[in-house]
Write an enzyme that holds these catalytic residues in place. Sequence first.
Site, PDB file in Angstrom:
ATOM      1  N   ARG A 165       3.338 -13.601  -2.116  1.00 46.09           N
ATOM      2  CA  ARG A 165       4.581 -13.122  -2.171  1.00 46.09           C
ATOM      3  C   ARG A 165       5.279 -13.528  -3.755  1.00 46.09           C
ATOM      4  O   ARG A 165       5.651 -12.767  -4.684  1.00 46.09           O
ATOM      5  CB  ARG A 165       5.671 -13.393  -1.162  1.00 46.09           C
ATOM      6  CG  ARG A 165       5.119 -12.786   0.043  1.00 46.09           C
ATOM      7  CD  ARG A 165       5.277 -11.372   0.168  1.00 46.09           C
ATOM      8  NE  ARG A 165       5.007 -10.732   1.432  1.00 46.09           N
ATOM      9  CZ  ARG A 165       3.777 -10.087   1.746  1.00 46.09           C
ATOM     10  NH1 ARG A 165       2.881  -9.673   0.745  1.00 46.09           N
ATOM     11  NH2 ARG A 165       3.564  -9.510   3.029  1.00 46.09           N
ATOM     12  N   LYS A 256      -0.765 -17.279  12.330  1.00 45.60           N
ATOM     13  CA  LYS A 256      -0.725 -15.950  12.466  1.00 45.60           C
ATOM     14  C   LYS A 256      -2.113 -15.440  12.675  1.00 45.60           C
ATOM     15  O   LYS A 256      -3.150 -16.166  12.144  1.00 45.60           O
ATOM     16  CB  LYS A 256       0.113 -15.153  11.785  1.00 45.60           C
ATOM     17  CG  LYS A 256      -0.336 -15.442  10.145  1.00 45.60           C
ATOM     18  CD  LYS A 256       0.835 -14.445   9.218  1.00 45.60           C
ATOM     19  CE  LYS A 256       0.251 -14.321   7.945  1.00 45.60           C
ATOM     20  NZ  LYS A 256       1.372 -13.864   7.194  1.00 45.60           N
ATOM     21  N   HIS A 269      -0.535  -2.276  11.143  1.00 46.14           N
ATOM     22  CA  HIS A 269       0.241  -1.886  10.210  1.00 46.14           C
ATOM     23  C   HIS A 269       0.162  -0.398  10.320  1.00 46.14           C
ATOM     24  O   HIS A 269       0.980   0.545   9.871  1.00 46.14           O
ATOM     25  CB  HIS A 269      -0.020  -1.964   8.698  1.00 46.14           C
ATOM     26  CG  HIS A 269       0.145  -3.619   8.480  1.00 46.14           C
ATOM     27  ND1 HIS A 269      -0.750  -4.584   8.416  1.00 46.14           N
ATOM     28  CD2 HIS A 269       1.478  -4.247   8.093  1.00 46.14           C
ATOM     29  CE1 HIS A 269      -0.423  -5.705   8.160  1.00 46.14           C
ATOM     30  NE2 HIS A 269       0.842  -5.506   8.072  1.00 46.14           N
ATOM     31  N   ASP A 341       5.529 -10.433  14.843  1.00 47.16           N
ATOM     32  CA  ASP A 341       5.019  -9.999  13.512  1.00 47.16           C
ATOM     33  C   ASP A 341       6.214  -8.769  13.285  1.00 47.16           C
ATOM     34  O   ASP A 341       7.080  -8.613  14.340  1.00 47.16           O
ATOM     35  CB  ASP A 341       3.624  -9.340  13.856  1.00 47.16           C
ATOM     36  CG  ASP A 341       3.119  -8.905  12.340  1.00 47.16           C
ATOM     37  OD1 ASP A 341       3.775  -9.130  11.388  1.00 47.16           O
ATOM     38  OD2 ASP A 341       1.885  -8.826  12.217  1.00 47.16           O
TER      39      ASP A 341
END
Length: 561
Positions: A165, A256, A269, A341
């Site tokens: 990020r 995760k 996703h 999530d």
Amino acid sequence: MRRLRVTAVAAALLLVASCGEDKPPAPAASSALPAATRAPSSAPATGDPATVAAAMSDSDLAGQVLMPYAYGSDATTVDKTSAAGNQNLAGVNTPAEMVAKFHLGGLILVGFTAQDPTGSTNPATNVESPPQVRKLTDGLQAAARQAGIPPLTIGTDQEYGVVTRITEGVTALPSAMAAGAAGRPALTEAAWRAAGEELAAMGITVDFAPVADTLGPPANTVIGSRSFGADPKANAAQVAAAVRGLQSAGVAAGLKHFPGHGHTSGDSHEGLPVVAQNAQQWATQDLPPFQAGVTAGAGVVMSGHLDVRALDKGTPATFSSKVMTGELRGRLKFAGVAITDAMNMPPAMKWPAGEAAVRALNAGNDMLLMPPNIAAARDGIVAGLKNGTLKRERLVEAVTRILTLKSRTKPAPDLSVVGMPAHQQAVSALDAASVTVLRGACSGPLLTGPVTVTAADGREVARVNLVRALQAAGVEVQAAGGKVVHLVGYGDKPADLNAAAAVTVMMDTPYLLASAKSPTLIATYSSSKLSLTALAAVIAGKATATGKSPVAVSGLPRSAC
């Protein structure tokens, strides 16, 4: 009286944890909130988390289990586009107003790159540089103090590799798979300690990393190099090392995607991936890295939106009490914060936001990440308490865990630690140990004479970084006519290979090298600047490649050396 008690304990928690529908009163978009106070690490805590949680109102309890994202790179001043995004998500203009309106437990900072396999569900971005992130997190914590609530849990997905990020100015670790190739947990721990110190300096209190998934089929591109590799025992050692490194710096590690996203080619996703292993396969292949991370003290475990047939067929793990309570709490004895999530991903959008929130909490999750509608999630939780579909004891338990995690947060170091030489050295050592020669010579210069660096489309930054690193290593580089070193990376196909290349380098999972015809094949698993510096040293003959591929590549050895 209840509100006064919560506010008083919020102040006490702030001393320890500082690191940084009708619309209630909130700071105006242009208002300036005071910078977050950095308390000394010796400041005592006077509030027991269980007592604090039990004293909260239903609405405050509901707010504490929410960790949404927000639009805007500043807590109190945003542009019109960001304000519109926040209005759509929460009925407010700014991130600070969002914190104040919902008495949030946390906020996730987001930002996506072109190659990010996780970025399809959220177009927001609010990370630019370390100083900007620190200013943002200071402003968010100030908003929490002004609202009289406990300090925020501020998270982000800083895995490094394809999911990074914050990219500008930080010491970039290589991907998890590179650490797996190095096979030296002590180097992994040191690198993640450096990463944790830099994240802490920016006001991040939890990093949703490391990825504890054991990689199965090569078709699993959503995890890919985010995993340490295919060997559960080796992965367990790497996961534990990363957890120790992060948490020694005061940043909670978030494992995760429990119970394991590595043995499916599906992408959560886009839909609900099926994990078809039997119970024994799951226990031996997927469970060990999570168990190791929990044993190492990970503060957070993130659920995966996965249909693990051997555990609870047909039910996404996030919403399965068999998985999130029976396995995570029962088998693994995890006592920290379980977080979902993203709740705006398709498997979680099967129900309205309020119902999904209640289902996730009842399954055993303590915190809900990125709800698609914050008010609906909050109101659904409150309604669940009133109609009995959600027991207050379950919600108090969740908030107690959240407050306990917050109470352990250390004060943030100064921003001057970001990019410091000691961090560069720690990460460089891991990069140097990860470079893997799968075909070719194992010592001496790999090429003689001038070199030309080419790359697949979209890899110009990596190409330039390698050119500079080669030149610094004493290799003559020319624009054309030299022996070709060709770079490929995440998402590239056989058509992106260069048949004339003397050396082909894969900067992600090494599977594509099975199709390359070059006499020398190298994997760095990462395109970071320090990874390419390590590569240049190997090409120049100034270092040997000691890495071994942590996944099998058809027709090639784990290492040619």
